[in-house]
Structures are given as C-alpha cells and as structure tokens.
Motif scaffolding. Structure first.
Motif, short mmCIF file in Angstrom:
data_model
loop_
_atom_site.label_atom_id
_atom_site.label_comp_id
_atom_site.label_asym_id
_atom_site.label_seq_id
_atom_site.Cartn_x
_atom_site.Cartn_y
_atom_site.Cartn_z
N TYR A 74 45.38 43.10 38.64
CA TYR A 74 45.27 43.00 40.09
C TYR A 74 46.43 43.71 40.76
O TYR A 74 47.58 43.53 40.38
N ASP A 75 46.13 44.50 41.79
CA ASP A 75 47.14 45.20 42.57
C ASP A 75 47.28 44.49 43.91
O ASP A 75 46.40 44.59 44.77
N LYS A 76 48.39 43.76 44.09
CA LYS A 76 48.60 42.98 45.32
C LYS A 76 48.77 43.86 46.56
O LYS A 76 48.60 43.39 47.67
N ALA A 77 49.11 45.12 46.37
CA ALA A 77 49.28 46.02 47.52
C ALA A 77 47.93 46.48 48.08
O ALA A 77 47.78 46.60 49.30
N THR A 78 46.95 46.72 47.22
CA THR A 78 45.66 47.27 47.67
C THR A 78 44.52 46.26 47.69
O THR A 78 43.52 46.47 48.36
N GLY A 79 44.66 45.18 46.91
CA GLY A 79 43.57 44.21 46.78
C GLY A 79 42.56 44.61 45.71
O GLY A 79 41.52 43.98 45.57
N TYR A 80 42.86 45.64 44.93
CA TYR A 80 41.93 46.13 43.92
C TYR A 80 42.13 45.42 42.58
O TYR A 80 43.25 45.24 42.12
N LEU A 81 41.01 45.04 41.97
CA LEU A 81 40.97 44.52 40.60
C LEU A 81 40.61 45.68 39.69
O LEU A 81 39.71 46.47 40.02
N THR A 82 41.25 45.80 38.55
CA THR A 82 40.87 46.78 37.54
C THR A 82 40.35 46.00 36.35
O THR A 82 41.05 45.13 35.81
N ILE A 108 34.37 47.77 56.89
CA ILE A 108 34.84 47.08 55.67
C ILE A 108 36.29 46.63 55.81
O ILE A 108 37.16 47.39 56.21
N ASN A 109 36.53 45.37 55.45
CA ASN A 109 37.87 44.79 55.36
C ASN A 109 38.07 44.34 53.92
O ASN A 109 37.29 43.53 53.41
N VAL A 110 39.12 44.86 53.27
CA VAL A 110 39.41 44.50 51.88
C VAL A 110 40.23 43.21 51.88
O VAL A 110 41.24 43.11 52.60
N ARG A 111 39.78 42.24 51.11
CA ARG A 111 40.54 41.01 50.97
C ARG A 111 41.72 41.27 50.03
O ARG A 111 41.55 41.80 48.93
N VAL A 112 42.93 40.93 50.50
CA VAL A 112 44.14 41.12 49.69
C VAL A 112 44.67 39.73 49.36
O VAL A 112 45.15 39.01 50.23
N PHE A 113 44.55 39.36 48.10
CA PHE A 113 44.92 38.02 47.66
C PHE A 113 46.42 37.93 47.44
O PHE A 113 47.03 38.82 46.85
N THR A 169 37.21 50.17 35.43
CA THR A 169 36.71 50.38 36.79
C THR A 169 37.47 49.50 37.77
O THR A 169 37.84 48.37 37.45
N ARG A 170 37.68 50.03 38.99
CA ARG A 170 38.34 49.29 40.06
C ARG A 170 37.30 48.67 41.01
O ARG A 170 36.33 49.34 41.38
N TYR A 171 37.55 47.42 41.40
CA TYR A 171 36.68 46.69 42.32
C TYR A 171 37.54 46.03 43.39
O TYR A 171 38.73 45.82 43.21
N TYR A 172 36.91 45.63 44.48
CA TYR A 172 37.58 44.78 45.45
C TYR A 172 36.56 43.86 46.11
O TYR A 172 35.36 44.12 46.10
N LEU A 173 37.06 42.75 46.66
CA LEU A 173 36.24 41.87 47.47
C LEU A 173 36.38 42.33 48.91
O LEU A 173 37.50 42.38 49.45
N GLY A 174 35.27 42.70 49.52
CA GLY A 174 35.28 43.15 50.90
C GLY A 174 34.52 42.18 51.79
O GLY A 174 33.79 41.31 51.31
N HIS A 175 34.71 42.33 53.09
CA HIS A 175 33.96 41.54 54.07
C HIS A 175 33.72 42.43 55.28
O HIS A 175 34.59 43.19 55.68
#
Length: 191
Positions: free
Chosen positions: A66-74, A48-53, A146-152
């Motif tokens: 949005y947390d720019k350090a982790t790539g997580y959306l809450t 898994i690679n987390v997309r960091v926008f 809840t926290r989410y992220y876009l992964g690839h």
C-alpha cells in the motif's frame, strides 16, 4: 484388540479433522485492512476521488502493498476478495441555511484497476444527502503485478459534499480531538 481399534478410530478421526475440507488449513491468511479516518475536512472533487487510507494493517507477505501517498494498492498475482464501503456527506451540525442547500447526488464506490484503467468492482448506490454508504464485495483474479485503488464518485455537481469531516470540538474522554470518524474501509484478502 478392541482398545487398539478404538485408538485407531480416534487417531484417524483427529487426523481427518486436521485436513478436512478447509482449503486454507495449514495456510496463513494473507490480508490487508484499511480505514480512512478523518484528520481534516476534505471537499469532494467532481468525478473520481481516490480514497487514501491512513489507518493500515497488513499481514500480506508482500502480496499486498500500500502506498499511503497515492492510495494505490499493489497486488501480486493471485485471487483476491475485496470487501468494503465508502461514504460521502454534507457533514454534521449544519446550519439551517446549509441544510437547505443540501441535495441528492447519487454515486458509488468502486475498485479501479489503475494499470488497465478499468473498473473491476462496483459498489452499491449511495447518496451524500443521507450520508449513505456505498458497499462493495467482489473477487478479482490478478494475472500480473497490478495497481488498484478504492474510488468514489458522486457526479459533477458536488458543491458542499465532503469525503472527510473533522471537527476539533468533538473530543475524546481525554479532551483530545476525535479522529474516530471513518469515511471508508476496505479489507483485501488473498484467497
């Protein structure tokens, strides 16, 4: 009398047009738009690679953070539509030797629920061999914050595959290095 009836019909028509069938009439759209632009070249890791926008636009009234350090959306409770894409590549301007070393490594993007540790939206298949995007589109009902992220992911064999590509020789008309290379985009809208 006829003029009054015509005035009433026109007023009624205008009033009905204002409330129509659109569930969002009178409601402000709540959304976040995210782009991962390349400011550096980043190698893909196995798994898994987390997309960091790094290009973020929010009109979310604290429903989407949005947390720019982790790539997580809450996301706060509600129903959300996710629409986006992600790509991996071997890059551009490859030497003949590098081009000969490229290979097919199918993978996909996904929206991951980080709190419950589960995939919630799966994107289409993609392949870095052709720099094909993985496209995703889906709806998630969020019951609690809840926290989410876009992964690839493209599997374990990813030598030479990149998730961002930056070349300072590619410049804008003003001579500055171009960062106009999007490797992932995501729009999240509260329905």
């Amino acid at each position: 009398m006829r003029t009054r009836l015509l005035t009433f019909v026109i007023a009624l028509g205008l009033a009905l047009t204002g409330c129509g069938h659109d569930k969002t009439a009178g409601q402000q759209r709540i959304w976040g738009a995210f782009t991962e632009r390349s400011f550096q070249t980043v190698a893909m890791k196995p798994g898994i690679n987390v997309r960091v926008f790094n290009d973020v636009s929010l009109d979310a009234q604290d429903y989407i953070k949005y947390d720019k350090a982790t790539g997580y959306l809450t996301l706060e409770p509600g129903t959300y539509r996710f629409n986006g894409w992600s790509l991996t590549s071997f890059g551009i301007n490859l030497t003949p030797e590098q081009r000969a070393a490229t290979f097919s490594a199918p993978g996909y993007a996904f929206v991951f629920n980080a709190d419950e540790k589960k995939m919630e939206i799966l994107g289409s298949i993609s392949d870095p061999f052709y720099s094909l995007t993985s496209v995703l589109d889906g709806v998630i009902k969020v019951a609690k914050t809840t926290r989410y992220y876009l992964g690839h992911q493209n599997g374990d064999k990813v030598t030479g595959v990149i998730i961002e590509f930056f070349d300072p020789k590619i410049t804008m008309p003003d001579g500055q290095p171009s960062t106009n290379h999007a490797f992932a985009q995501l729009v999240v809208e509260r329905l």
